[in-house]
Design a protein around this motif. Structure first.
Motif, PDB file in Angstrom:
ATOM      1  N   ASN A 226      12.857  19.697 -22.808  1.00 38.95           N
ATOM      2  CA  ASN A 226      11.792  18.797 -22.124  1.00 38.95           C
ATOM      3  C   ASN A 226      12.611  18.259 -21.039  1.00 38.95           C
ATOM      4  N   LYS A 229      11.637  20.773 -18.394  1.00 34.36           N
ATOM      5  CA  LYS A 229      10.091  20.480 -18.076  1.00 34.36           C
ATOM      6  C   LYS A 229       9.981  19.346 -17.094  1.00 34.36           C
ATOM      7  N   PRO A 237       5.574  17.253 -19.750  1.00 40.31           N
ATOM      8  CA  PRO A 237       6.681  17.154 -20.733  1.00 40.31           C
ATOM      9  C   PRO A 237       6.140  16.527 -22.233  1.00 40.31           C
ATOM     10  N   SER A 238       6.829  16.636 -23.130  1.00 37.83           N
ATOM     11  CA  SER A 238       6.718  16.061 -24.500  1.00 37.83           C
ATOM     12  C   SER A 238       6.941  14.620 -24.235  1.00 37.83           C
ATOM     13  N   LYS A 252       3.063  15.256 -32.357  1.00 39.45           N
ATOM     14  CA  LYS A 252       3.453  14.826 -31.044  1.00 39.45           C
ATOM     15  C   LYS A 252       2.490  13.733 -30.764  1.00 39.45           C
TER      16      LYS A 252
END
Ligand code: ATP
Ligand code: ZN
Length: 287
Positions: A226, A229, A237-238, A252
């Motif tokens: 993450n 990213k 990104p998460s 999520k």
């Protein structure tokens, strides 16, 4: 791969990400500074992943020393017992990648005496030692330290990521915190924090929390992935990403900030962004 085309330079494998169209600007990683607070089973491994990924600078914080009891996790070695985790980590990471700049600090990030220094490192700890760091990773194992990182990052509008592994060692999570745009750690505090219970009173005498290098390694991988990213801007990104080993489930979601958050800096940041922020693509909505 045949011997003729083999390239022993580790950077060429990283640059292949650029050639293959995964990341447009992989070399930018050398200009990024990442602070890692807590060098236990998650933080030390995430720091190693970032060092091997060619990050420009790491700023390492931990108040503890390496013990033989830590050997069920990855990263530290028995002969490092007794060294501060931050110094031991610097030694190992500098050996793996001598190009990464490393600052290491052995102190408690929650205490008043270290508060100004800790905040200064966020504000001026960038690769050139004048700009702010690019990202803070919080890899501690207690609420007080998470609240301290939350406060410092929210007050400085600093992007950070929180991480954790459950007491029974079979689940974990990572969460990206963008002050004023996503929920901060105080927006939706765990019950123990919300009710003001002294955390140390929650620890059961003689009962030690479980820990598994597998779960911690997976969460460290989710965290470092993450971070890459976000730092390099490839894909979204998460926001909150969980992992449940018992059911192989990766939930999520995206948590919005709480307008009634107890942290004044969080409310001020929410006003600054005026509730206008949307994640860059629909992917952040949870599906
Ligand atoms: P365990 O508690 O299971 O024996 P651990 O203390 O190494 O192991 P981890 O969850 O693996 O726990 O790692 C958390 C890390 O965060 C530890 O290295 C700990 O020293 C560090 N840490 C926690 N609170 C602070 C703090 N206030 N300041 C600096 N480092 C902290
Ligand atoms: Zn908040």
């Amino acid at each position: 791969m045949s011997a003729e085309v083999r390239d022993d330079n580790p950077y060429s494998r990283l640059m292949a990400l650029q050639r293959m169209g995964v990341v447009a600007n992989y070399q930018d990683i050398r200009n990024k500074a990442v602070m890692v607070v807590g060098l236990g089973g998650v933080g030390s491994v995430a720091a190693e992943m970032l060092a091997r990924s060619g990050v420009g600078k790491l700023l390492l914080f931990d108040y503890d020393r390496v013990e033989l009891a830590n050997m069920n996790r990855l990263f530290f070695r028995p002969e490092q017992s007794g060294l501060s985790k931050s110094a031991a980590a610097k030694e190992t990471l500098a050996g793996i990648n001598p190009d990464v700049q490393i600052e290491e600090y052995e102190y408690d990030v929650t205490t008043m005496e270290n508060w100004d220094h800790f905040n200064d490192r966020i504000a001026r700890g960038g690769v050139d030692n004048t700009a702010r760091v690019d990202l803070v990773l919080c890899c501690v194992d207690n609420y007080a330290a998470r609240m301290a990182v939350n406060q410092a990052c929210t007050e400085q509008n600093q992007a950070w990521m929180e991480s954790g592994v459950s007491e029974n060692a079979v689940s974990g999570h990572v969460q990206l915190m963008l002050p004023g745009r996503t929920a901060c750690f105080a927006c939706a505090p765990p019950l123990a924090v919300a009710t003001g219970i002294d955390e140390s009173s929650l620890k059961r005498e003689g009962v030690c929390a479980a820990s598994l290098s597998t779960t911690m390694g997976i969460v460290a991988g989710m965290l470092a992935q993450n971070a890459l990213k976000l730092l390099l801007g490839f894909t979204e990104p998460s926001y909150c990403l969980g992992y449940d080993a018992m059911t192989d489930f990766f939930p999520k979601s995206l948590m919005r900030p709480n307008p009634d958050c107890v942290l004044p800096a969080c409310v001020a940041m929410q006003q600054h962004y005026g509730g206008q922020w949307e994640p860059p693509c629909a992917n952040g909505s949870g599906q």
